[in-house]
Write an enzyme that holds these catalytic residues in place. Structure first.
Site, PDB file in Angstrom:
ATOM      1  N   ASN A 130      -1.547   2.169   5.896  1.00  0.00           N
ATOM      2  CA  ASN A 130      -0.759   1.103   5.740  1.00  0.00           C
ATOM      3  C   ASN A 130      -0.565   0.142   6.690  1.00  0.00           C
ATOM      4  OD1 ASN A 130      -0.772   2.372   3.019  1.00  0.00           O
ATOM      5  ND2 ASN A 130       1.591   2.721   3.290  1.00  0.00           N
ATOM      6  N   GLY A 131      -0.541  -1.186   6.557  1.00  0.00           N
ATOM      7  CA  GLY A 131      -0.266  -1.979   7.514  1.00  0.00           C
ATOM      8  C   GLY A 131      -1.349  -2.859   7.964  1.00  0.00           C
ATOM      9  N   GLU A 163      19.874 -16.663  -6.923  1.00  0.00           N
ATOM     10  CA  GLU A 163      19.342 -15.387  -7.233  1.00  0.00           C
ATOM     11  C   GLU A 163      18.832 -15.313  -8.776  1.00  0.00           C
ATOM     12  OE1 GLU A 163      18.342 -12.947  -5.910  1.00  0.00           O
ATOM     13  OE2 GLU A 163      18.314 -11.401  -7.386  1.00  0.00           O
ATOM     14  N   TRP A 188      -3.098  -2.549  -1.436  1.00  0.00           N
ATOM     15  CA  TRP A 188      -3.013  -4.090  -1.754  1.00  0.00           C
ATOM     16  C   TRP A 188      -3.516  -5.216  -0.800  1.00  0.00           C
ATOM     17  CZ3 TRP A 188       0.323  -8.307   0.188  1.00  0.00           C
ATOM     18  CH2 TRP A 188       0.796  -9.003  -0.861  1.00  0.00           C
ATOM     19  N   GLU A 247      10.392 -14.779 -10.783  1.00  0.00           N
ATOM     20  CA  GLU A 247       9.386 -13.384 -10.529  1.00  0.00           C
ATOM     21  C   GLU A 247       9.015 -12.765 -11.726  1.00  0.00           C
ATOM     22  OE1 GLU A 247      11.250 -11.220  -6.939  1.00  0.00           O
ATOM     23  OE2 GLU A 247      12.708 -11.573  -8.342  1.00  0.00           O
ATOM     24  N   CYS A 306       0.747  -1.013  -0.022  1.00  0.00           N
ATOM     25  CA  CYS A 306       0.044   0.094   0.105  1.00  0.00           C
ATOM     26  C   CYS A 306       0.699   1.493   0.046  1.00  0.00           C
ATOM     27  CB  CYS A 306      -0.741  -0.091   1.157  1.00  0.00           C
ATOM     28  SG  CYS A 306      -1.623  -1.349   1.549  1.00  0.00           S
ATOM     29  N   LYS A 347      15.081 -14.513 -10.072  1.00  0.00           N
ATOM     30  CA  LYS A 347      14.985 -13.182 -10.970  1.00  0.00           C
ATOM     31  C   LYS A 347      13.952 -13.924 -12.184  1.00  0.00           C
ATOM     32  CE  LYS A 347      15.505 -10.910  -9.254  1.00  0.00           C
ATOM     33  NZ  LYS A 347      15.937 -10.081  -7.982  1.00  0.00           N
ATOM     34  N   ARG A 355       4.975   0.121  -6.250  1.00  0.00           N
ATOM     35  CA  ARG A 355       5.034  -0.736  -5.042  1.00  0.00           C
ATOM     36  C   ARG A 355       3.953  -1.949  -5.254  1.00  0.00           C
ATOM     37  NH1 ARG A 355       7.342   2.041  -0.723  1.00  0.00           N
ATOM     38  NH2 ARG A 355       6.187   0.685   0.948  1.00  0.00           N
ATOM     39  N   LYS A 412       6.893  -4.239  -4.111  1.00  0.00           N
ATOM     40  CA  LYS A 412       8.147  -3.652  -3.599  1.00  0.00           C
ATOM     41  C   LYS A 412       8.613  -3.754  -2.236  1.00  0.00           C
ATOM     42  CE  LYS A 412      12.222  -1.960  -5.231  1.00  0.00           C
ATOM     43  NZ  LYS A 412      13.029  -2.984  -5.766  1.00  0.00           N
ATOM     44  N   HIS A 465      22.290 -36.216  -6.273  1.00  0.00           N
ATOM     45  CA  HIS A 465      21.429 -36.572  -5.029  1.00  0.00           C
ATOM     46  C   HIS A 465      19.982 -36.267  -5.460  1.00  0.00           C
ATOM     47  CE1 HIS A 465      25.204 -37.099  -2.997  1.00  0.00           C
ATOM     48  NE2 HIS A 465      25.551 -36.055  -3.494  1.00  0.00           N
TER      49      HIS A 465
END
Ligand code: F6R
Length: 604
Positions: A100-101, A481, A74, A488, A2, A485, A27, A599, A504
């Site tokens: 927000n929260g 990483e 959000w 996502e 948010c 990437k 965001r 974000k 294995h």
């Protein structure tokens, strides 16, 4: 997640708020809304599920006012819808709140208020705040807000308008960022400087438990209990243009492209050639304390956790201090043994990730020493930590992190060198690493020149349903990483494994339809990595290698310039950022705002 924007001054507020919301779009959100104090003091709201442009289309022609608050939501409590979008009002439309929260005891408060006759119009946790503030009989708006907040458990960054107090906006923070923007006869509030930096670079970041009152030509800060606090505005480091796309089609592309410059910035002014070390001003760790550290534990989430994994290896290699990284989200829930000789390092681009912040708070409560490796200056984790270093990557707008990852790893290399030179790293090795660090920006530019070839490879593999990423020791976090990437931004399933673990289990997956991306540096493990490529080839697996020299067993090799062995991981992931980017582009993905992601993750 948010976003909040608010304005009080003399200008027409609606266009300012819409522009601020657009700057927060990165965001991630699913609905948006705006509330203004109209000409005769009444509160007017417009809300829309969808994008800020959908909201803009609904704003009536006559929507005049000079005070207002706005929000991008959000969804957490209740689906994305017009009704659930903020701002939320009480039954008389006297109070408007953006938040927000998460209010943890919202259902309990809802039940209580409903039993007393309050009718709710949304499914959100936020709406209880509007009703609680409206019910308060206290004299001032500030007292009414703080009285409401006393009933609330959870996290919030919030901004409140009240019909009977049209000359002010009251804001409060607990666990979710609130930044005041101080202008000339006008004040702004936002959850992120991105929303206000086009208008003022003078900002005050509220601390948890702090509130503020904004009037057109004045602001003051105080605790939720009402005691005044001092707030000295600081100047935001970045120009408004740093938040623009700068001629690129996406922020992700822009941010990948500016990595040489960003790395140059994290190195600038820190290298000490005389003593073959670096100075990190904010660590607050004197040499005697640094020598006393027996272990280092790095905590972060997602990409920052991966940067921490490379950081742990750098610290072990250069400073010979046992180090490891763990997801902060796991660490905080396993009642960890907190050891006084361990130095904890919290790593976060935004400096606001809730799981990291909560881990830091838990550690501090247990008396641990915590450093922060953070990008956003003045963010919650930077403030909460005992010291640390900023990674100076500049604003990162794309939800998917690229340049911050690279700069964070470089910041860890600096920390490792600093600790190493206090301990047993020789002057010669210190010089070798410094020279390697200095070569990085030029080498990054060299890698980026290979973009047309990387794009061609991305198109070649874009039909894959799933991909395997492998690396060994230094290459393993790079593989992790790179696989994050790809998944996502392209939504292709990707899994990372240590190359040493292939036999294995994951070897069972290898077949022509399951390509492998392999990290193959020219270091002491080169032959071992080549053996893994043989194993894959023998099972008809397609291989894309990222290496310092052509790999015979690979179908394609992206060659990156060689640096010092310890610093190679910094460079080897960069072509794979471009690979993920071009794969996503070929598949028509929403590159800067991948589905379901935000974000900064300021909730659990
Ligand atoms: C991935 C990504 C996320 C973040 C994670 C932590 O591209 O950006 O995995 O790294 O949410 O965020 P920060 O670094 O802000 O704590």
């Amino acid at each position: 997640m948010c976003g909040i924007v608010g304005y009080i001054g003399r200008r027409d507020v609606a266009p300012l708020l819409l522009e601020g919301l657009q700057r927060l779009e990165y965001r991630g959100y699913d609905s948006a809304g705006i509330a203004i104090t109209g000409r005769s003091g009444e509160l007017r709201t417009v809300k829309a599920k969808g994008r800020v442009r959908d909201l803009e289309a609904r704003v009536p022609k006559r929507f005049a006012g000079t005070t207002g608050i706005a929000h991008t939501r959000w969804a957490t409590h209740g689906a994305p819808s017009d009704a659930n979008a903020h701002p939320h009002l009480d039954a008389d439309s006297a109070v408007a709140v953006v938040h927000n929260g998460i209010i943890d005891n919202a259902s309990e408060l809802r039940a209580r208020l409903s039993a007393e006759g309050t009718a709710f119009t949304s499914e959100t946790d936020t709406e209880v705040l509007a009703h609680l503030i409206a019910r308060s009989q206290a004299d001032t708006l500030e007292q009414r807000v703080s009285e409401a907040l006393r009933s609330v458990e959870g996290t919030y960054g919030l901004a409140v308008l009240h019909r009977d107090f049209p000359d002010r906006i009251v804001v409060a923070r607990n666990g979710s960022p609130v930044v005041l923007g101080i202008g000339e006869k006008e004040m702004f509030v936002a959850s992120d400087v991105a929303a206000l930096v086009a208008h003022t670079r003078q900002v005050v970041t509220l601390a948890d438990g702090e509130m503020a009152t904004l009037k057109a030509d004045d602001f003051r800060t105080y605790t939720t209990e009402g005691s005044r606090t001092t707030a000295t505005p600081t100047t935001v480091e970045w120009e408004a243009e740093s938040y623009d796309m700068g001629g690129h089609d996406t922020y992700m592309h822009k941010e990948i492209a500016e990595q040489a410059e960003a790395v140059d910035r994290v190195l600038r002014g820190r290298i000490d050639d005389k003593f073959a070390t670096v100075h990190l001003g904010g660590l607050n760790l004197d040499p005697r304390e640094a020598r006393g550290v027996r272990r280092i534990k790095i905590l972060g989430c997602g990409t920052s956790y991966h940067a921490g994994q490379i950081g742990a290896q750098l610290i072990e290699e250069l400073a010979r201090i046992p180090a490891d990284a763990e997801p902060a989200s796991e660490f905080r829930y396993r009642n960890p043994v907190v050891d006084p000789d361990t130095l904890y390092v919290a790593v976060s681009q935004s400096g606001e990730t809730y799981d990291v912040l909560a881990a830091v708070q838990e550690l501090k409560r247990k008396g641990a020493r915590v450093l922060g490796v953070v990008n956003v200056v003045g963010s919650a984790i930077a403030r909460e930590a005992d010291g640390g270093t900023y990674v100076h990557a500049g604003p990162e707008v794309c939800v998917v992190s690229t340049k911050c990852f690279t700069n964070t790893v470089v910041a860890f290399a600096l920390l490792a060198l600093h600790l190493g030179r206090i301990r047993d790293l020789s002057v010669a090795d210190g010089r070798r690493i410094i020279e390697g660090l200095r070569r990085l920006p030029g080498q990054i530019d060299e890698i980026l020149k290979a973009e047309p070839e990387i794009k061609r490879l991305a198109l070649h593999f874009a039909d894959a349903k799933s991909m395997l990423f492998i690396g060994r020791v230094r290459g393993y976090p790079v593989a992790r990483e790179a696989s994050l990437k790809l998944k996502e931004v392209s939504y292709i399933h990707a899994e990372a494994y240590p190359a040493s673990e292939l036999k294995h289990g994951p070897l069972a997956l290898v077949e022509p339809a399951m390509p492998t991306v392999a990290i193959v540096p020219d270091d002491d493990l080169l032959e071992k990595n080549r053996a893994a490529l043989e194993e894959i080839k023998a099972r008809s697996g397609r291989i894309l290698a990222v290496a310092h020299q052509e790999q015979e067993k690979a179908d394609h090799t992206i060659i990156v310039p060689k640096n010092e062995d310890e610093l190679d991981p910094i460079l080897m992931g960069i072509p794979l950022q471009l690979f993920a980017y071009h794969t996503a582009l070929a598949l028509g993905r929403d590159i800067d705002k991948p589905r379901n992601l935000a974000k900064s993750v300021t909730v659990e």
